[in-house]
Design a protein around this motif. Structure first.
Motif, PDB file in Angstrom:
ATOM      1  N   LYS A 456       0.836  -1.214   0.000  1.00 13.56           N
ATOM      2  CA  LYS A 456       0.000   0.000   0.000  1.00 13.56           C
ATOM      3  C   LYS A 456       0.860   1.250   0.000  1.00 13.56           C
ATOM      4  O   LYS A 456       0.437   2.306  -0.461  1.00 13.56           O
ATOM      5  CB  LYS A 456      -0.898   0.040   1.254  1.00 13.56           C
ATOM      6  N   ASP A 457       2.043   1.154   0.593  1.00 17.31           N
ATOM      7  CA  ASP A 457       2.880   2.350   0.677  1.00 17.31           C
ATOM      8  C   ASP A 457       4.342   1.912   0.768  1.00 17.31           C
ATOM      9  O   ASP A 457       4.641   0.890   1.386  1.00 17.31           O
ATOM     10  CB  ASP A 457       2.484   3.141   1.944  1.00 17.31           C
ATOM     11  N   TYR A 458       5.206   2.692   0.147  1.00 16.24           N
ATOM     12  CA  TYR A 458       6.630   2.355   0.157  1.00 16.24           C
ATOM     13  C   TYR A 458       7.418   3.658   0.069  1.00 16.24           C
ATOM     14  O   TYR A 458       7.210   4.441  -0.855  1.00 16.24           O
ATOM     15  CB  TYR A 458       6.932   1.442  -1.038  1.00 16.24           C
ATOM     16  N   THR A 459       8.235   3.944   1.076  1.00 15.60           N
ATOM     17  CA  THR A 459       9.043   5.166   1.023  1.00 15.60           C
ATOM     18  C   THR A 459      10.481   4.841   1.431  1.00 15.60           C
ATOM     19  O   THR A 459      10.716   3.908   2.204  1.00 15.60           O
ATOM     20  CB  THR A 459       8.539   6.264   1.995  1.00 15.60           C
ATOM     21  N   VAL A 460      11.394   5.651   0.903  1.00 13.39           N
ATOM     22  CA  VAL A 460      12.800   5.517   1.295  1.00 13.39           C
ATOM     23  C   VAL A 460      13.271   6.906   1.684  1.00 13.39           C
ATOM     24  O   VAL A 460      12.958   7.885   1.010  1.00 13.39           O
ATOM     25  CB  VAL A 460      13.658   4.998   0.121  1.00 13.39           C
ATOM     26  N   ARG A 461      13.965   7.009   2.818  1.00 18.60           N
ATOM     27  CA  ARG A 461      14.523   8.309   3.205  1.00 18.60           C
ATOM     28  C   ARG A 461      15.919   8.091   3.746  1.00 18.60           C
ATOM     29  O   ARG A 461      16.281   6.969   4.145  1.00 18.60           O
ATOM     30  CB  ARG A 461      13.645   9.007   4.248  1.00 18.60           C
ATOM     31  N   SER A 462      16.674   9.187   3.782  1.00 21.99           N
ATOM     32  CA  SER A 462      18.007   9.034   4.329  1.00 21.99           C
ATOM     33  C   SER A 462      17.958   9.376   5.820  1.00 21.99           C
ATOM     34  O   SER A 462      17.324  10.353   6.217  1.00 21.99           O
ATOM     35  CB  SER A 462      18.961   9.907   3.523  1.00 21.99           C
ATOM     36  N   VAL A 463      18.580   8.540   6.652  1.00 20.51           N
ATOM     37  CA  VAL A 463      18.515   8.735   8.107  1.00 20.51           C
ATOM     38  C   VAL A 463      19.325   9.955   8.514  1.00 20.51           C
ATOM     39  O   VAL A 463      18.910  10.782   9.308  1.00 20.51           O
ATOM     40  CB  VAL A 463      19.029   7.470   8.846  1.00 20.51           C
ATOM     41  N   GLY A 486       6.380  -2.065   8.018  1.00 26.23           N
ATOM     42  CA  GLY A 486       7.705  -2.658   8.164  1.00 26.23           C
ATOM     43  C   GLY A 486       8.753  -1.594   7.906  1.00 26.23           C
ATOM     44  O   GLY A 486       8.526  -0.644   7.153  1.00 26.23           O
ATOM     45  N   LYS A 487       9.897  -1.747   8.570  1.00 32.51           N
ATOM     46  CA  LYS A 487      10.961  -0.769   8.412  1.00 32.51           C
ATOM     47  C   LYS A 487      12.286  -1.499   8.280  1.00 32.51           C
ATOM     48  O   LYS A 487      12.478  -2.554   8.892  1.00 32.51           O
ATOM     49  CB  LYS A 487      11.003   0.101   9.672  1.00 32.51           C
ATOM     50  N   GLY A 488      13.217  -0.957   7.512  1.00 32.12           N
ATOM     51  CA  GLY A 488      14.541  -1.561   7.415  1.00 32.12           C
ATOM     52  C   GLY A 488      15.569  -0.479   7.146  1.00 32.12           C
ATOM     53  O   GLY A 488      15.261   0.517   6.480  1.00 32.12           O
ATOM     54  N   VAL A 489      16.783  -0.649   7.670  1.00 29.01           N
ATOM     55  CA  VAL A 489      17.831   0.329   7.391  1.00 29.01           C
ATOM     56  C   VAL A 489      19.095  -0.357   6.894  1.00 29.01           C
ATOM     57  O   VAL A 489      19.419  -1.471   7.318  1.00 29.01           O
ATOM     58  CB  VAL A 489      18.209   1.203   8.617  1.00 29.01           C
ATOM     59  N   SER A 490      19.765   0.339   6.002  1.00 27.00           N
ATOM     60  CA  SER A 490      21.049  -0.141   5.487  1.00 27.00           C
ATOM     61  C   SER A 490      21.665   1.010   4.693  1.00 27.00           C
ATOM     62  O   SER A 490      20.950   1.932   4.279  1.00 27.00           O
ATOM     63  CB  SER A 490      20.809  -1.341   4.556  1.00 27.00           C
ATOM     64  N   ILE A 494      18.460  -0.823  -1.474  1.00 25.86           N
ATOM     65  CA  ILE A 494      17.763  -2.041  -1.938  1.00 25.86           C
ATOM     66  C   ILE A 494      17.686  -3.040  -0.789  1.00 25.86           C
ATOM     67  O   ILE A 494      16.645  -3.650  -0.534  1.00 25.86           O
ATOM     68  CB  ILE A 494      18.459  -2.630  -3.185  1.00 25.86           C
ATOM     69  N   GLU A 495      18.785  -3.161  -0.047  1.00 22.36           N
ATOM     70  CA  GLU A 495      18.765  -4.050   1.122  1.00 22.36           C
ATOM     71  C   GLU A 495      17.773  -3.522   2.169  1.00 22.36           C
ATOM     72  O   GLU A 495      17.004  -4.297   2.757  1.00 22.36           O
ATOM     73  CB  GLU A 495      20.168  -4.153   1.738  1.00 22.36           C
ATOM     74  N   ALA A 496      17.778  -2.183   2.380  1.00 27.63           N
ATOM     75  CA  ALA A 496      16.841  -1.595   3.362  1.00 27.63           C
ATOM     76  C   ALA A 496      15.404  -1.934   2.966  1.00 27.63           C
ATOM     77  O   ALA A 496      14.570  -2.261   3.817  1.00 27.63           O
ATOM     78  CB  ALA A 496      17.041  -0.081   3.433  1.00 27.63           C
ATOM     79  N   SER A 497      15.118  -1.898   1.661  1.00 26.82           N
ATOM     80  CA  SER A 497      13.760  -2.177   1.190  1.00 26.82           C
ATOM     81  C   SER A 497      13.392  -3.638   1.461  1.00 26.82           C
ATOM     82  O   SER A 497      12.283  -3.944   1.909  1.00 26.82           O
ATOM     83  CB  SER A 497      13.644  -1.898  -0.308  1.00 26.82           C
TER      84      SER A 497
END
Ligand code: KIV
Ligand code: ZN
Length: 523
Positions: A456-463, A486-490, A494-497
């Motif tokens: 439903k939603d997908y965002t990427v931001r820089s920490v 869900g959240k992921g960081v790297s 692509i890995e974060a996603s």
């Protein structure tokens, strides 16, 4: 009249009803621990009959924290609900059951199809039933029973008065007056509470409680108006989490009372420096971001930009600051650590940031930190927080990512391959194609988890800043009409996603019992 307010936190019950904010039992336990450290008087841990997952979470919270604060469970005015709540809560030393039944004309006619007399009879019977149930335990002399006439604010005042009075006669020790649909305005709510104080004959035998939803943005203002009128319990959630526009925000009510003690003359037992860390924890677990300019816990809440303000602040902080940042646990400077910062400095920073982690977890996060230092020169507070959140997700995961490969390019078909490890140790490898590398990765992960979810939603931001910064991906998926974050960081987005999607799928897997009943549905 008592000058101490009871803070009733319903983040784990009403807050969890917020779309996409379902939490797993370990996540609920983590939040319950933070609420205990924050010093809330009552934790409404869930609605035990709603699902086996809710029952399990309330049971574990009651067994783990029921000797440190009061643990409450919600029940409709039905014996099955009350029995189930009692079974979940019985392990707690300090226990409350919260029963509710709608009273407004609109709910009576369209939802319950019950006449006024039937409502009164059912409420009285079920409050008595709850009291008897609790009194069967030898250490409980006065059962701690709360009664809520749901949609109280839209209920005829004379009928509300009658129901509240009879519920108190039946044994309710707290009477909550919910503004279920966020319809009240401050003066109106003040008048409702004042009316009850004046006209409910036995009102001095119970505590009046405020429960305000924020549909008109007035949840906190209404709660404060209720306190002025004599309410001595407020029901609220961290970050104002909750259905639709949410519930009244705990941190705002607490800091309003503290900052304006001159006016209200009321204290809470809240350990206010824990507000910021608790807010961050809830935001990280639920995936609900806190807006930057949110009062008390927003990133900008204590940032002074205008030159004239900064000048005034340098002369005396009080010129533009009504609260000290430290009083809410706000960590001002974004201290930067690097590859030469030792474990000691790292641990001290974790404590300053509000994290009390055990040695093993500190070591794991420190290992992640040193690995990150090999990739980026300066690691900021935001990076450290992201690493901690990532680590806590990984610890609870059913599936974790072992390795992946994805191709990107201008062609129309993209491929991805993933190896994932189940928590029982077995490994699975899958490959898939998709519209892009992310789509292909998400398909692999769905095959591994055995779940077909809807993104439903997908965002990427820089920490933090810079091209080598950590990237944070957030996803919202829908599965069987429920939303999961869900959240992921790297440093690799692509890995974060992939981590974010896997985190959401893990949450789906951990809550497969589903929510059978919603408090606002049914009798
Ligand atoms: O808003 C509401 O009416 C509720 C009740 C269950 C107390 O959350
Ligand atoms: Zn509510």
């Amino acid at each position: 009249m008592s000058d101490t307010i009871t803070i009733f936190d319903t983040t784990l019950r009403d807050g969890e009803q917020s779309p996409g904010c379902s939490m797993t039992t370990p996540e609920k336990l983590e939040i319950a621990k933070a609420l205990v450290e924050l010093g809330v008087d009552v934790i409404e841990a869930g609605f035990p009959i709603a699902s086996p997952g809710d029952f399990e979470a309330v049971t574990q919270i009651a067994n783990t924290f029921g000797n440190q604060t009061t643990i409450c469970g919600l029940a409709r005015c039905r014996t099955e609900d009350i029995d189930r709540a009692w079974d979940a809560l019985n392990g707690a030393q300090n226990v409350r059951i919260h029963v509710f039944l709608a009273t407004s004309a609109i709910h009576r006619e369209f939802k319950l199809k019950m006449a006024k007399e039937e409502i009164v009879r059912r409420a009285v019977e079920m409050v008595k039933y709850t009291c008897d149930k609790m009194a069967s335990r030898s250490d409980i002399t006065t059962p701690n029973v709360e009664f809520s006439p749901e949609d109280a604010v839209r209920t005829e005042l004379d009928f509300l008065t009658e129901v509240v009075e009879k519920a108190i006669d039946a044994g309710a020790t707290t009477v909550n007056i919910p503004d279920t649909v966020g319809y009240a305005t401050p003066n109106h709510y003040f008048k409702v509470i004042s009316h009850l104080k004046q006209h409910v004959r036995n009102i001095d035998r119970a505590v009046i409680s405020a429960h305000c939803h924020d549909d008109l943005g007035l949840g906190v203002a209404n709660s404060l108006a209720a306190i002025e009128a004599g309410a001595r319990q407020v029901e609220c959630t961290i970050n104002g989490l909750g259905e639709r526009a949410g519930n009244a925000a705990l941190e705002e009510i607490v800091m309003a009372l503290r900052t304006r003690k001159d006016y209200y003359g009321i204290e809470s037992r809240i350990n206010t420096p824990r507000l910021f860390p608790t807010s961050r924890l809830v935001s990280s677990i639920t995936g609900m971001k806190v807006q930057r300019n949110k009062a008390i816990v927003g990133q900008n809440a204590f940032a002074h930009e205008a030159g004239i303000h900064q000048h005034g602040m340098l002369q005396s902080r009080e010129t533009y600051e009504i609260m000290r940042p430290a009083d809410v646990g706000y960590i001002g400077q974004n201290i930067v650590l690097g590859k030469h910062s030792g474990r000691h400095a790292f641990r001290s920073r974790l404590i300053e940031l509000g994290y009390q982690l055990d040695d093993a977890t500190v070591q794991k996060v420190f290992d992640d930190f040193t690995a990150l230092c090999d990739k980026i020169k300066e690691v900021s507070d935001s990076d450290i927080i992201a690493l901690i959140e990532n680590r806590s997700q990984a610890t609870q995961a059913i599936w974790s990512l072992s390795s992946f490969n994805a191709t990107a390019g201008t062609g129309s078909l993209h491929t991805a391959a993933i190896e994932a490890t189940h928590r029982d140790g077995h490994k699975v490898q899958k490959a898939a194609t998709g519209d892009g590398p992310i789509d292909a990765l998400f398909r692999c992960l769905e095959e591994i988890a055995g779940i077909k979810a809807k993104l439903k939603d997908y965002t990427v931001r820089s920490v933090s800043s810079g091209t080598e910064a950590l990237g944070e991906a957030s996803v919202e998926v829908e599965y069987h009409e429920r939303a999961f974050h869900g959240k992921g960081v790297s440093t690799d987005i692509i890995e974060a996603s992939a981590l974010a999607y896997l985190n959401a799928l893990n949450k789906v897997l951990s809550s497969q019992d589903g929510k059978a009943i919603h408090p606002q549905h049914g009798v």
